[in-house]
Design an enzyme around this catalytic site. Structure first.
Site, PDB file in Angstrom:
ATOM      1  N   GLY B 244      14.702  16.413 -19.927  1.00 46.96           N
ATOM      2  CA  GLY B 244      14.447  14.978 -19.977  1.00 46.96           C
ATOM      3  C   GLY B 244      14.450  14.430 -21.399  1.00 46.96           C
ATOM      4  O   GLY B 244      14.506  15.185 -22.385  1.00 46.96           O
ATOM      5  N   HIS B 245      14.319  13.125 -21.512  1.00 45.07           N
ATOM      6  CA  HIS B 245      14.378  12.492 -22.839  1.00 45.07           C
ATOM      7  C   HIS B 245      13.173  12.867 -23.691  1.00 45.07           C
ATOM      8  O   HIS B 245      12.077  13.037 -23.197  1.00 45.07           O
ATOM      9  CB  HIS B 245      14.543  10.974 -22.747  1.00 45.07           C
ATOM     10  CG  HIS B 245      13.530  10.227 -21.948  1.00 45.07           C
ATOM     11  ND1 HIS B 245      13.598   8.872 -21.762  1.00 45.07           N
ATOM     12  CD2 HIS B 245      12.444  10.644 -21.270  1.00 45.07           C
ATOM     13  CE1 HIS B 245      12.589   8.492 -21.026  1.00 45.07           C
ATOM     14  NE2 HIS B 245      11.879   9.535 -20.710  1.00 45.07           N
ATOM     15  N   ASN B 246      13.455  13.033 -24.984  1.00 42.43           N
ATOM     16  CA  ASN B 246      12.427  13.330 -25.977  1.00 42.43           C
ATOM     17  C   ASN B 246      11.803  14.721 -25.841  1.00 42.43           C
ATOM     18  O   ASN B 246      10.827  15.035 -26.533  1.00 42.43           O
ATOM     19  CB  ASN B 246      11.308  12.280 -25.957  1.00 42.43           C
ATOM     20  CG  ASN B 246      11.833  10.917 -26.315  1.00 42.43           C
ATOM     21  OD1 ASN B 246      12.175  10.129 -25.449  1.00 42.43           O
ATOM     22  ND2 ASN B 246      11.985  10.671 -27.602  1.00 42.43           N
TER      23      ASN B 246
END
Lengths: 347, 347, 347
Positions: B244-246
């Site tokens: 996922g993002h980050n």
């Protein structure tokens, strides 16, 4: 020098135009980008929503912070006060999105079928393959390497990113976003056994995707067996999600990554399904249901609420082995209690 | 006759050059390939690491066996004695790898953008699409059908196999291997709700991949929302993994297939994560953590160790139904024990 | 007017030719399509298999219903009576499948390697990339955007849909169907650790796929490390399935979506594996095993039967939290029972 960014600048007045918020401070300051509240510099805008980050507010160097009324007093810089900081952030951040702009027109390397209806404003990237009778409405963007088969229809404003595959007759609504690697309209998993061997059951339906849907990367959404697989308006799917044939997903339901939805499941509106969850075949989930991550939904859920399965909590592996063994010996425990109960009664 | 193999031959002396091992036997014998210890013939080399295969050692027909000092006495053929047989095997097996060699140059069917910096030794396969401002360093190989968007940077010696998609501004380090179908830099799953509808939160970060990373087939790694998604040096990802993002993954962490990592999770160095595991959003896992397969990591792990969740053990379905029911009736059991305890006290 | 369907019509006599069934009613009626029993109109054929749908039989408007002898008396329209209605349906539905027909020949945009053997009847779609020495037998269809590397062999009648990647030396049998986005022959996850760093173990085997296999969308099947990964005849795989290196899957085994199979697992014949299940490395599953969805198969299964793991049942999240806590406090419960047992003995 490799200069990726565009270095566009806007005043706060420009950025907040049309948004429901109150500016406390300087509306004229120039903003060059967004950043986290702890990292933002004097030309950047930040937001505060998660209480865990409240501690960074007093010392933030941001030009302005988007926050709720509760936090406004403690804001040492310009405050953009709103009841929905994340939504306001989303609208402002869009000004700084440097995603590539695609030019209208069909790249010469794309292969276009017969009898297609493709609007003038459409952008079709290099090496796309578009089948016969495909209909693509205004302002659609199709990234490089996509394969769009016969009779597909794509609504206005939709963006289909690189290397997506849409099978024949799939219908995609307006303002949809489909990320790379996703496959829509492949055959459902329909098999009939005869004399010990599996025989393919033809999958004669298709997939209908509503408006404002977002579908992440490397998902697989199967076409229906007889009727269609239906993804409602406003549905948001993360990455690597499997949607079986004849599934229906209601409006505005959001589903996190790695979820698998078996055939003919019917998921309601405004649901939220956590990552890694599995939904069994022919199961119905009513509206407004939230399901925590990695849940096995093995029966229908008829009441709104929050649901889970299994046993939660990550623990030391040795403890886990012992706990698992205890669960599998629960019957003995029950027997021992029964004996005790009889003894106590006798006594 | 279809002759796939190259039939190159090396002496043991050549194959073991530079490796930390002791040869007991004939160093001059010619080796044509590798095989399992049970199947190897007199021109093949085998290795022994897993004790389960020890039984095949006395009767092996291999030319030589790579093994640890403990097994050396029982080796009926030439022994290559080392404390790390699997590593030595890996180095020797590389001599027999017949994976296709790609020639330098850009295939004429590839579509290359403006202002790219592409080193002379680079190989770009047929039907690739490379966006503007892409920078590709020496000896990079890009397989057919890849789509590499604007401003991507790829370090020297990296191999990107067929049909991979890299979104704009993704940075890939040196000597990285990315397998087919993988998508890197798609939008993170960022949604803000306003008046019952989801609104997209622009994903302004990118993905930074370190050196010596391996990423398997059909993975999906999202770009960061504000900051970047970061995959550390030496990280190894199997197939069908969602990042996922980050998310941040520390150096030399290895993650098996079908793992899903939710946004902003921070995974330490030298971790090993078993297949099918899910890691929740914003969770921190410290260095040197091992997680068994199909674990739901629902809270941060602060101490090195081995962790698991749920209830382990695969059992007969009928027993499982009973055991599951017992778990859901545990409260009644506790009540019965309470009553007994009171009775016993009263008595 | 956009007219997707072909509007072919057949009489019941034509549609049922060669099928083992009894027609009770009008064999001459013209059929234009298939539909569900509740929605079918007077030119459509339906089937009844699931008892849940029996209630729709008395009022069905279908031209004919395929059903088992038990239901025949209640059928108000022409009955096609058979002991295997789903199989008969599959055969009849095939007449109405409007999936695009591919024309023989190699699209001019395809890039074909040297020394390939491609039969005349083969269809190779736009933008395919075929490596050197590839052998493709009669009536094979390869969809747009596929990448088929060196020395691959594909048997007669096989269909490989758009954007599939086959690595070098993969062998695909006859009458196989591979859906879009699937990757076959990528490197297995083989890593040797030396001085704290992972080193790649070359993956020298390949993947052998038998006849009559179906593989869904976005699967990843790794090549073997030394020996091959083997998918037996008649195996059916749904979407997003990971098959690790050296896995063997026996004939006619069917595996639902999102299953992950770790390296060197050996799965028998005629098994059925539910969606989201994980099978651990080096595990053996014997023939005729059924595994329910989302099971963690952490040890070998030596007896035919139905198996599950964990704790089943989706429940309210608050109840689940309590139940989970109780499981992790089971030891205390056992202690309390022990104390009671001692007390009762003493008393």
């Amino acid at each position: 020098m490799r200069d990726v960014t565009t270095h566009k600048k806007w005043t706060l007045t420009e950025l907040t135009k049309g948004l429901d918020l109150t500016v406390k401070g300087d509306s004229d300051c120039l903003i060059e980008g967004v950043a986290t509240i702890q990292d933002a510099g004097p030309a950047q805008i930040a937001f505060l929503m998660n209480p865990l980050y409240q501690k960074f507010l007093p010392k933030t160097r941001a030009a302005a912070v988007i926050l709720s009324p509760d936090y406004a007093v403690d804001c040492p810089v310009t405050a953009l006060i709103t009841t929905n900081p994340y939504f306001v952030y989303a609208k402002i951040a869009a000004y700084f999105d440097d995603k590539p702009k695609r030019v209208s027109g069909i790249h010469p390397s794309a292969v276009i079928g017969k009898s297609c209806e493709i609007a003038h404003s459409v952008s079709i990237g290099p090496n796309c393959v578009i089948g016969d009778h495909v209909k693509i409405d205004e302002n659609v963007v199709i990234g490089p390497g996509c394969v769009i088969d016969e009779w597909v229809e794509i609504g206005a404003g939709t963006e289909i990113q690189a290397n997506v595959t849409l099978y024949h007759r799939v219908k995609v609504g307006k303002n949809v976003l489909i990320a790379s690697g996703t496959v829509i309209g492949s055959d459902g998993f329909g098999l009939a056994k005869q004399r010990g061997k599996w025989h393919k059951v033809p999958q004669l339906g298709t997939v209908i995707i509503g408006d404002d849907v977002e579908i992440g990367a490397n998902c697989a959404i199967d076409r229906g067996a007889i009727d269609n697989t239906i993804i409602g308006n406003g549905v948001k799917l993360d990455n690597l999600i499997q949607v079986g044939h004849n599934v229906q997903i209601g409006e505005n339901t959001a589903i996190a990554g790695c979820v698998g939805i078996a055939g003919s499941a019917n998921i309601g509106k405004d649901c939220m399904i956590g990552g890694g969850t599995g939904v069994g075949g022919h199961i119905t989930i009513t509206d407004n249901v939230a399901i925590t991550g990695m849940t096995a939904v093995s029966k229908s859920i008829r009441q709104p609420g929050v649901y889970s399965s299994g046993v939660g909590g990550v623990i030391d592996n040795k403890e886990w082995r012992k706990a698992s063994a205890r669960v599998h010996r629960l019957e003995q425990l029950i027997e021992r209690i029964k004996i005790l109960e009889e003894k106590c009664r006798v006594d």
